[in-house]
Design an enzyme around this catalytic site. Structure first.
Site, PDB file in Angstrom:
ATOM      1  N   THR A 157       0.844  -1.194   0.000  1.00 12.35           N
ATOM      2  CA  THR A 157       0.000   0.000   0.000  1.00 12.35           C
ATOM      3  C   THR A 157       0.879   1.243   0.000  1.00 12.35           C
ATOM      4  OG1 THR A 157      -1.815  -1.115   1.079  1.00 12.35           O
ATOM      5  CG2 THR A 157      -1.656   1.251   1.465  1.00 12.35           C
ATOM      6  N   HIS A 177      -7.379 -10.598  -1.424  1.00 11.34           N
ATOM      7  CA  HIS A 177      -6.628 -10.424  -0.170  1.00 11.34           C
ATOM      8  C   HIS A 177      -7.489 -10.938   0.993  1.00 11.34           C
ATOM      9  CE1 HIS A 177      -4.137  -8.812   2.898  1.00 11.34           C
ATOM     10  NE2 HIS A 177      -4.045  -7.551   2.524  1.00 11.34           N
ATOM     11  N   TYR A 218      -8.227  -8.051   7.487  1.00 13.83           N
ATOM     12  CA  TYR A 218      -9.192  -7.235   6.748  1.00 13.83           C
ATOM     13  C   TYR A 218     -10.472  -8.062   6.538  1.00 13.83           C
ATOM     14  CZ  TYR A 218      -5.301  -4.035   6.236  1.00 13.83           C
ATOM     15  OH  TYR A 218      -4.260  -3.170   6.500  1.00 13.83           O
ATOM     16  N   GLN A 271      -3.776  -6.856  -6.608  1.00 12.71           N
ATOM     17  CA  GLN A 271      -4.342  -7.342  -5.342  1.00 12.71           C
ATOM     18  C   GLN A 271      -5.503  -6.434  -4.924  1.00 12.71           C
ATOM     19  OE1 GLN A 271      -2.828  -6.538  -1.398  1.00 12.71           O
ATOM     20  NE2 GLN A 271      -2.690  -8.721  -0.952  1.00 12.71           N
TER      21      GLN A 271
HETATM   22  C1  LIG Z   1       4.823  -0.341   3.102  1.00 15.32           C
HETATM   23  C2  LIG Z   1       4.112  -1.651   3.173  1.00 15.32           C
HETATM   24  C3  LIG Z   1       2.831  -1.756   2.662  1.00 15.32           C
HETATM   25  C4  LIG Z   1       2.152  -2.991   2.672  1.00 15.32           C
HETATM   26  N1  LIG Z   1       0.927  -3.094   2.072  1.00 15.32           N
HETATM   27  C5  LIG Z   1       0.372  -4.315   1.895  1.00 15.32           C
HETATM   28  C6  LIG Z   1      -0.773  -4.482   1.071  1.00 15.32           C
HETATM   29  O1  LIG Z   1      -1.284  -3.534   0.469  1.00 15.32           O
HETATM   30  N2  LIG Z   1      -1.283  -5.727   0.946  1.00 15.32           N
HETATM   31  C7  LIG Z   1      -0.738  -6.824   1.563  1.00 15.32           C
HETATM   32  O2  LIG Z   1      -1.244  -7.941   1.418  1.00 15.32           O
HETATM   33  N3  LIG Z   1       0.354  -6.690   2.333  1.00 15.32           N
HETATM   34  C8  LIG Z   1       0.940  -5.473   2.494  1.00 15.32           C
HETATM   35  N4  LIG Z   1       2.092  -5.357   3.202  1.00 15.32           N
HETATM   36  C9  LIG Z   1       2.691  -6.570   3.809  1.00 15.32           C
HETATM   37  C10 LIG Z   1       3.725  -7.164   2.865  1.00 15.32           C
HETATM   38  O3  LIG Z   1       3.158  -7.577   1.630  1.00 15.32           O
HETATM   39  C11 LIG Z   1       4.460  -8.342   3.508  1.00 15.32           C
HETATM   40  O4  LIG Z   1       3.541  -9.375   3.745  1.00 15.32           O
HETATM   41  C12 LIG Z   1       5.141  -7.969   4.832  1.00 15.32           C
HETATM   42  O5  LIG Z   1       5.751  -6.688   4.751  1.00 15.32           O
HETATM   43  C13 LIG Z   1       6.250  -8.979   5.193  1.00 15.32           C
HETATM   44  O6  LIG Z   1       7.223  -9.042   4.185  1.00 15.32           O
HETATM   45  P1  LIG Z   1       8.687  -8.383   4.325  1.00 15.32           P
HETATM   46  O7  LIG Z   1       9.293  -8.958   5.580  1.00 15.32           O
HETATM   47  O8  LIG Z   1       9.412  -8.789   3.082  1.00 15.32           O
HETATM   48  O9  LIG Z   1       8.515  -6.892   4.427  1.00 15.32           O
HETATM   49  C14 LIG Z   1       2.779  -4.126   3.247  1.00 15.32           C
HETATM   50  C15 LIG Z   1       4.065  -3.999   3.788  1.00 15.32           C
HETATM   51  C16 LIG Z   1       4.720  -2.796   3.741  1.00 15.32           C
HETATM   52  C17 LIG Z   1       6.121  -2.716   4.303  1.00 15.32           C
END
Ligand SMILES: Cc1cc2nc3c(=O)[nH]c(=O)nc-3n(C[C@H](O)[C@H](O)[C@H](O)COP(=O)(O)O)c2cc1C
Length: 356
Positions: free
Chosen positions: A27, A176, A181, A103
């Protein structure tokens, strides 16, 4: 697993992924006007494809103009203007040999009524998270318990948004169902206390997800992909295990495996963490009961974590590392020593600072 598996192709139905690495959905809250993201946010996605990620996810796109939105500046994909804005982005991602995935989500009780046209929030049951909304500093409002009209309207929002994605040329659509959510709220007893056919047993709590998957599949042609994302944690009250046991989680995965979906995305905040008091991580628990391709995400930040995560999954997704390091895929390939980024560092995603 041999060390080059990460860079080997993967066949996902009629698509061949050039490697096993994807940009997780993130996001960005940049869509101030017309629910269309800022150009630099689009450019960021294209650059990650250019930098060799095999799969690029959009941010979570909100599914309707009633009560789906949870954060200011979120994108939608139901109007011609929105479709026209995404089409060149999708094409550019594809020109770099990557798969473009849209998504979509409805925030349910995590919605922020002030940014929704209807000024209300809806959920399976009138329960609020224990924690306050970090963006407003205030408690989340008590959501209205969804009526059968609300349920149908929410399902239609997913369908209309999927239609928008197909019109914009996306290769794949993801529902999602994670992170606390709306869909996740139906799946979990933590948020679902209904006594009708949408509450109670696992099958009943699953019914809403089932209806969405079936309805969305009917507008996503067979030559495009449909994914479902699931997690055992939510962004509010993060410490809560959304599913009560390994058995309950695996029953849901079995139900999902009967659906016309092409892959499951399992979201964790640390892929290696053992789940439900077992000696297995979430990917292993998922693999045990499904033949669907599995994507895994959570604290995958260098070659060793990527290889370990891939041992139990088919595709790895990264959010923070791919957000903050434009050369992450090349750095992985080179086996460069890297550290995980913190959530605080990732907060740059929500500012208007263009990312490299
Ligand atoms: C800035 C940011 C925005 C995110 N927005 C979403 C989102 O829109 N939809 C979603 O399913 N997960 C979202 N996530 C979660 C990530 O997709 C991911 O599951 C989570 O950050 C763990 O992965 P990582 O350790 O590689 O950061 C977001 C994470 C971050 C850091």
């Amino acid at each position: 697993m041999s060390t080059d598996s990460l860079f080997s192709p993967f066949q996902l139905k009629n698509f061949t992924l050039k490697n096993r690495i994807g940009v997780a959905p993130m996001t960005r809250m940049s869509s101030i006007k017309d629910s269309v993201p800022r150009q630099d946010v689009f450019d960021f996605l294209v650059r990650r494809a250019e930098n060799n990620a095999a799969m690029v996810y959009t941010e979570a796109i909100v599914t309707d103009y009633e009560s789906a939105q949870g954060y200011p500046g979120q994108a939608r994909l139901t109007t011609q203007r929105q479709i026209d804005a995404w089409r060149p982005v999708v094409q550019a991602i594809q020109q770099h040999g990557s798969i473009a995935v849209m998504q979509m989500f409805h925030c349910g009780r995590m919605a922020w009524p002030e940014v929704n046209p209807a000024g209300r929030s809806i959920a399976p049951s009138p329960l609020t998270p224990k924690q306050d909304n970090p963006l407003t500093g205030k408690p989340y409002p008590v959501p209205d318990e969804m009526s059968s009209f609300d349920i149908e309207h929410a399902v239609n929002g997913f369908v209309e948004t999927a239609r928008g994605a197909v019109a914009a040329g996306f290769d794949a659509v993801e529902i999602h169902g994670a992170h606390g959510y709306l869909i996740s709220q139906f799946l979990s007893t933590y948020t679902n206390q209904r006594s009708d056919e949408y509450g109670g047993s696992v099958e009943n709590r699953y019914r809403f997800a089932h209806e969405i998957i079936r309805a969305v599949r009917s507008v996503v042609p067979d030559d495009r992909l449909l994914f479902f994302r699931i997690s055992n944690w939510g962004v509010a009250d993060m410490e809560v295990s959304l599913f009560e046991s390994k058995e309950e989680y695996q029953q849901l995965i079995r139900l999902l495996s009967r659906e016309p979906i092409d892959a499951l995305s399992v979201s964790t905040y640390d892929f290696s963490q053992k789940a439900f008091g077992t000696r297995q991580n979430m990917a292993q628990l998922t693999r045990e009961v499904t033949d669907l391709p599995i994507m895994i995400c959570g604290r995958i930040y260098d070659r060793s974590t990527a290889d370990n995560a891939l041992a139990d999954a088919d595709i790895i997704l990264s959010a923070k590392s791919l957000l903050l390091n434009p050369n992450w895929v090349a750095d992985l390939q080179a086996g460069k020593s890297m550290e995980p980024f913190s959530s605080e560092e990732a907060n740059i995603a929500y500012t208007d600072t263009p990312l490299p």
